[in-house]
Design a protein around this motif. Structure first.
Motif, PDB file in Angstrom:
ATOM      1  N   GLU A  18       0.808  -1.223   0.000  1.00  0.00           N
ATOM      2  CA  GLU A  18       0.000   0.000   0.000  1.00  0.00           C
ATOM      3  C   GLU A  18       0.841   1.274   0.000  1.00  0.00           C
ATOM      4  OE1 GLU A  18      -2.540  -0.336   3.386  1.00  0.00           O
ATOM      5  OE2 GLU A  18      -3.700  -1.996   2.559  1.00  0.00           O
ATOM      6  N   VAL A  19       2.068   1.191  -0.461  1.00  0.00           N
ATOM      7  CA  VAL A  19       2.942   2.361  -0.421  1.00  0.00           C
ATOM      8  C   VAL A  19       3.948   2.306  -1.562  1.00  0.00           C
ATOM      9  CG1 VAL A  19       4.694   1.302   1.086  1.00  0.00           C
ATOM     10  CG2 VAL A  19       4.360   3.782   1.145  1.00  0.00           C
ATOM     11  N   LYS A  20       4.341   3.482  -2.033  1.00  0.00           N
ATOM     12  CA  LYS A  20       5.457   3.622  -2.963  1.00  0.00           C
ATOM     13  C   LYS A  20       6.560   4.368  -2.225  1.00  0.00           C
ATOM     14  CE  LYS A  20       3.285   1.601  -6.290  1.00  0.00           C
ATOM     15  NZ  LYS A  20       2.834   2.266  -7.509  1.00  0.00           N
ATOM     16  N   ILE A  21       7.751   3.807  -2.252  1.00  0.00           N
ATOM     17  CA  ILE A  21       8.861   4.343  -1.466  1.00  0.00           C
ATOM     18  C   ILE A  21       9.885   4.981  -2.392  1.00  0.00           C
ATOM     19  CG2 ILE A  21      10.628   3.813   0.257  1.00  0.00           C
ATOM     20  CD1 ILE A  21       8.960   1.381   1.068  1.00  0.00           C
ATOM     21  N   VAL A  22      10.407   6.128  -1.967  1.00  0.00           N
ATOM     22  CA  VAL A  22      11.351   6.894  -2.782  1.00  0.00           C
ATOM     23  C   VAL A  22      12.582   7.236  -1.958  1.00  0.00           C
ATOM     24  CG1 VAL A  22      11.727   9.052  -4.029  1.00  0.00           C
ATOM     25  CG2 VAL A  22       9.541   7.854  -4.249  1.00  0.00           C
ATOM     26  N   ASP A  23      13.753   6.929  -2.496  1.00  0.00           N
ATOM     27  CA  ASP A  23      15.023   7.334  -1.896  1.00  0.00           C
ATOM     28  C   ASP A  23      15.362   8.708  -2.454  1.00  0.00           C
ATOM     29  OD1 ASP A  23      17.776   7.812  -1.399  1.00  0.00           O
ATOM     30  OD2 ASP A  23      18.201   5.674  -1.284  1.00  0.00           O
ATOM     31  N   GLY A  24      15.283   9.726  -1.608  1.00  0.00           N
ATOM     32  CA  GLY A  24      15.542  11.100  -2.034  1.00  0.00           C
ATOM     33  C   GLY A  24      16.881  11.622  -1.560  1.00  0.00           C
ATOM     34  N   SER A  25      17.859  10.766  -1.455  1.00  0.00           N
ATOM     35  CA  SER A  25      19.162  11.167  -0.915  1.00  0.00           C
ATOM     36  C   SER A  25      19.909  12.097  -1.871  1.00  0.00           C
ATOM     37  CB  SER A  25      20.022   9.928  -0.641  1.00  0.00           C
ATOM     38  OG  SER A  25      19.396   9.066   0.281  1.00  0.00           O
ATOM     39  N   TRP A  26      20.521  13.117  -1.293  1.00  0.00           N
ATOM     40  CA  TRP A  26      21.345  14.093  -2.020  1.00  0.00           C
ATOM     41  C   TRP A  26      22.331  14.676  -1.036  1.00  0.00           C
ATOM     42  CZ3 TRP A  26      22.060  19.366  -1.199  1.00  0.00           C
ATOM     43  CH2 TRP A  26      22.712  20.073  -2.224  1.00  0.00           C
ATOM     44  N   ALA A  27      23.506  15.077  -1.527  1.00  0.00           N
ATOM     45  CA  ALA A  27      24.525  15.662  -0.649  1.00  0.00           C
ATOM     46  C   ALA A  27      25.179  16.840  -1.332  1.00  0.00           C
ATOM     47  CB  ALA A  27      25.571  14.630  -0.256  1.00  0.00           C
ATOM     48  N   LEU A  28      25.413  17.909  -0.582  1.00  0.00           N
ATOM     49  CA  LEU A  28      26.036  19.107  -1.123  1.00  0.00           C
ATOM     50  C   LEU A  28      27.452  18.839  -1.616  1.00  0.00           C
ATOM     51  CD1 LEU A  28      25.902  22.176  -1.621  1.00  0.00           C
ATOM     52  CD2 LEU A  28      26.645  22.519   0.753  1.00  0.00           C
ATOM     53  N   ASP A  29      28.134  17.875  -1.011  1.00  0.00           N
ATOM     54  CA  ASP A  29      29.530  17.615  -1.381  1.00  0.00           C
ATOM     55  C   ASP A  29      29.670  16.769  -2.639  1.00  0.00           C
ATOM     56  OD1 ASP A  29      28.863  15.049  -0.565  1.00  0.00           O
ATOM     57  OD2 ASP A  29      30.211  15.014   1.164  1.00  0.00           O
ATOM     58  N   GLY A  30      28.561  16.433  -3.277  1.00  0.00           N
ATOM     59  CA  GLY A  30      28.622  15.696  -4.527  1.00  0.00           C
ATOM     60  C   GLY A  30      28.720  14.191  -4.380  1.00  0.00           C
ATOM     61  N   THR A  31      28.564  13.658  -3.171  1.00  0.00           N
ATOM     62  CA  THR A  31      28.558  12.206  -2.985  1.00  0.00           C
ATOM     63  C   THR A  31      27.572  11.553  -3.950  1.00  0.00           C
ATOM     64  OG1 THR A  31      29.130  12.406  -0.646  1.00  0.00           O
ATOM     65  CG2 THR A  31      28.093  10.346  -1.334  1.00  0.00           C
ATOM     66  N   ASP A  32      27.987  10.466  -4.582  1.00  0.00           N
ATOM     67  CA  ASP A  32      27.150   9.782  -5.568  1.00  0.00           C
ATOM     68  C   ASP A  32      26.085   8.963  -4.856  1.00  0.00           C
ATOM     69  OD1 ASP A  32      25.999   8.372  -7.629  1.00  0.00           O
ATOM     70  OD2 ASP A  32      27.894   7.826  -8.586  1.00  0.00           O
ATOM     71  N   MET A  33      24.958   9.599  -4.581  1.00  0.00           N
ATOM     72  CA  MET A  33      23.894   8.930  -3.856  1.00  0.00           C
ATOM     73  C   MET A  33      23.204   7.867  -4.703  1.00  0.00           C
ATOM     74  SD  MET A  33      23.835   9.886  -0.754  1.00  0.00           S
ATOM     75  CE  MET A  33      24.201  11.211   0.401  1.00  0.00           C
ATOM     76  N   ALA A  34      23.219   8.019  -6.013  1.00  0.00           N
ATOM     77  CA  ALA A  34      22.639   6.985  -6.871  1.00  0.00           C
ATOM     78  C   ALA A  34      23.426   5.686  -6.742  1.00  0.00           C
ATOM     79  CB  ALA A  34      22.610   7.447  -8.325  1.00  0.00           C
ATOM     80  N   ALA A  35      24.745   5.809  -6.644  1.00  0.00           N
ATOM     81  CA  ALA A  35      25.578   4.617  -6.472  1.00  0.00           C
ATOM     82  C   ALA A  35      25.324   3.966  -5.120  1.00  0.00           C
ATOM     83  CB  ALA A  35      27.060   4.981  -6.627  1.00  0.00           C
ATOM     84  N   LEU A  36      25.185   4.782  -4.079  1.00  0.00           N
ATOM     85  CA  LEU A  36      24.895   4.232  -2.758  1.00  0.00           C
ATOM     86  C   LEU A  36      23.518   3.582  -2.720  1.00  0.00           C
ATOM     87  CD1 LEU A  36      26.357   7.040  -0.453  1.00  0.00           C
ATOM     88  CD2 LEU A  36      27.354   4.819  -1.017  1.00  0.00           C
ATOM     89  N   TYR A  37      22.570   4.174  -3.442  1.00  0.00           N
ATOM     90  CA  TYR A  37      21.249   3.554  -3.558  1.00  0.00           C
ATOM     91  C   TYR A  37      21.395   2.156  -4.173  1.00  0.00           C
ATOM     92  CZ  TYR A  37      16.944   2.347  -6.047  1.00  0.00           C
ATOM     93  OH  TYR A  37      15.862   1.670  -6.563  1.00  0.00           O
ATOM     94  N   GLY A  38      22.239   2.031  -5.182  1.00  0.00           N
ATOM     95  CA  GLY A  38      22.443   0.732  -5.820  1.00  0.00           C
ATOM     96  C   GLY A  38      23.035  -0.300  -4.876  1.00  0.00           C
ATOM     97  N   GLU A  39      23.782   0.166  -3.871  1.00  0.00           N
ATOM     98  CA  GLU A  39      24.387  -0.751  -2.906  1.00  0.00           C
ATOM     99  C   GLU A  39      23.398  -1.183  -1.824  1.00  0.00           C
ATOM    100  OE1 GLU A  39      27.797   1.194  -1.310  1.00  0.00           O
ATOM    101  OE2 GLU A  39      28.802   1.388  -3.258  1.00  0.00           O
ATOM    102  N   SER A  40      22.504  -0.273  -1.423  1.00  0.00           N
ATOM    103  CA  SER A  40      21.548  -0.619  -0.375  1.00  0.00           C
ATOM    104  C   SER A  40      20.391   0.369  -0.370  1.00  0.00           C
ATOM    105  CB  SER A  40      22.217  -0.631   1.003  1.00  0.00           C
ATOM    106  OG  SER A  40      22.702   0.653   1.343  1.00  0.00           O
ATOM    107  N   HIS A  41      19.182  -0.156  -0.379  1.00  0.00           N
ATOM    108  CA  HIS A  41      17.998   0.679  -0.281  1.00  0.00           C
ATOM    109  C   HIS A  41      16.844  -0.131   0.284  1.00  0.00           C
ATOM    110  CE1 HIS A  41      17.794  -1.091  -4.393  1.00  0.00           C
ATOM    111  NE2 HIS A  41      16.532  -1.291  -4.050  1.00  0.00           N
ATOM    112  N   ILE A  42      15.831   0.555   0.741  1.00  0.00           N
ATOM    113  CA  ILE A  42      14.630  -0.104   1.254  1.00  0.00           C
ATOM    114  C   ILE A  42      13.959  -0.857   0.101  1.00  0.00           C
ATOM    115  CG2 ILE A  42      12.349   0.273   2.275  1.00  0.00           C
ATOM    116  CD1 ILE A  42      13.523   2.669   3.747  1.00  0.00           C
ATOM    117  N   PRO A  43      13.501  -2.078   0.325  1.00  0.00           N
ATOM    118  CA  PRO A  43      12.853  -2.843  -0.750  1.00  0.00           C
ATOM    119  C   PRO A  43      11.759  -2.048  -1.459  1.00  0.00           C
ATOM    120  CG  PRO A  43      13.196  -4.245   1.149  1.00  0.00           C
ATOM    121  CD  PRO A  43      13.574  -2.860   1.584  1.00  0.00           C
TER     122      PRO A  43
END
Length: 283
Positions: A18-43
């Motif tokens: 009953e829910v759609k989940i979104v990883d909205g991670s972002w960092a000012l220092d330019g950390t690649d949050m998309a890559a970290l999402y690929g390593e671990s995220h909520i199902p």
């Protein structure tokens, strides 16, 4: 709908589909949050790229997307305008508020932020996944609420109005002008009449402070139910944390200045800038 949802309640919604989940991670220092999402995220979580899902035409960082860009992006995530959406980030509470605000700007009311973010999910013993599964795209129909954003010319005309208050989420030293801005080409200081409310003052253990404490913080800044609040920060990300906190206490007269200091503080603009020690609660 409350601004936040805890990990146990999210897990129950997830188990029922009953829910759609979104990883909205972002960092000012330019950390690649998309890559970290690929390593671990909520199902089932999909990644919301704040930089990619934006309007680059202004030349300012990650300005709110057009309704068409937003609809295409979230539709490709399998999200419909009627879905219950929960946003989280890897820091606890940082950029998730910006994604929450963007959904609400597009008229999506059934949206919340995960209290404590990914760290709280993991601390509760719930699983994370690597990789990204295939998602069937759907059509998303936005209903933009343009009264939730304010642009620079309107803001200039409103500065000093007795029934309005500009709250600045940047760290106090940047507000004072005693610390430089992290982006080049910007003056130091703050808008005349604005008040400093560092976003960190609203957060404890990666989540918003309890409602009573939030009410006391805003009360000290003379925010009443009649006050029109305008939130600002460096580039529109932590300004959304103030908007989230105001929503949590039931204050909905809020507009976010999307250009924020990345626009107002530009050296090539004639916008007025004040340098002083005018911290939270001061007059």
């Amino acid at each position: 709908m409350t601004a936040q949802i805890d990990a146990d309640a999210l897990k129950a919604l997830l188990d029922r589909g009953e829910v759609k989940i979104v990883d909205g991670s972002w960092a000012l220092d330019g950390t690649d949050m998309a890559a970290l999402y690929g390593e671990s995220h909520i199902p089932t979580a999909q990644f919301f790229d704040i930089e990619a899902i934006s309007d680059p035409s202004s030349g300012l960082p990650h300005m709110a997307p057009t309704p068409e860009v937003f609809a295409k992006a979230v539709g490709d995530m399998g999200i419909r305008e009627t879905d219950h959406v929960v946003i989280y980030d890897r820091q606890g509470l940082f950029s998730a508020a910006r994604v929450w605000w963007t959904f609400r700007l597009m008229g999506h009311e059934k949206v919340q932020v995960l209290r404590g973010g990914l760290p709280a999910w993991i601390a509760a013993g719930y699983p994370v996944l690597a990789g990204a599964g295939w998602i069937k795209g759907v059509n998303y129909t936005p209903s933009p609420k343009l009264d939730r954003v304010i642009e620079i010319n309107t803001l200039r005309a409103h500065l000093g109005a007795s029934d309005e208050r500009v709250l600045d989420a940047r760290p106090g030293a940047r507000f004072d002008g005693s610390a430089p801005e992290p982006r080049a080409g910007l003056r130091s200081g703050h808008m005349p009449g604005s008040r400093s409310l560092p976003a960190t003052e609203l957060i404890r253990d990666g989540a918003l402070k309890p409602v009573d404490e939030l009410k006391n913080i805003f009360g000290a800044l003379h925010i009443t139910p009649k006050t029109q609040v305008i939130t600002s920060c460096g580039s529109g990300v932590t300004a959304a944390i103030i908007a989230l906190a105001l929503h949590e206490i039931g204050h909905h007269k809020v507009r976010l200045y999307d250009g924020s200091w990345a626009e107002w503080g530009r050296e090539d603009l004639d916008t007025p800038v004040v340098r002083s020690d005018q911290r939270m609660g001061g007059e």
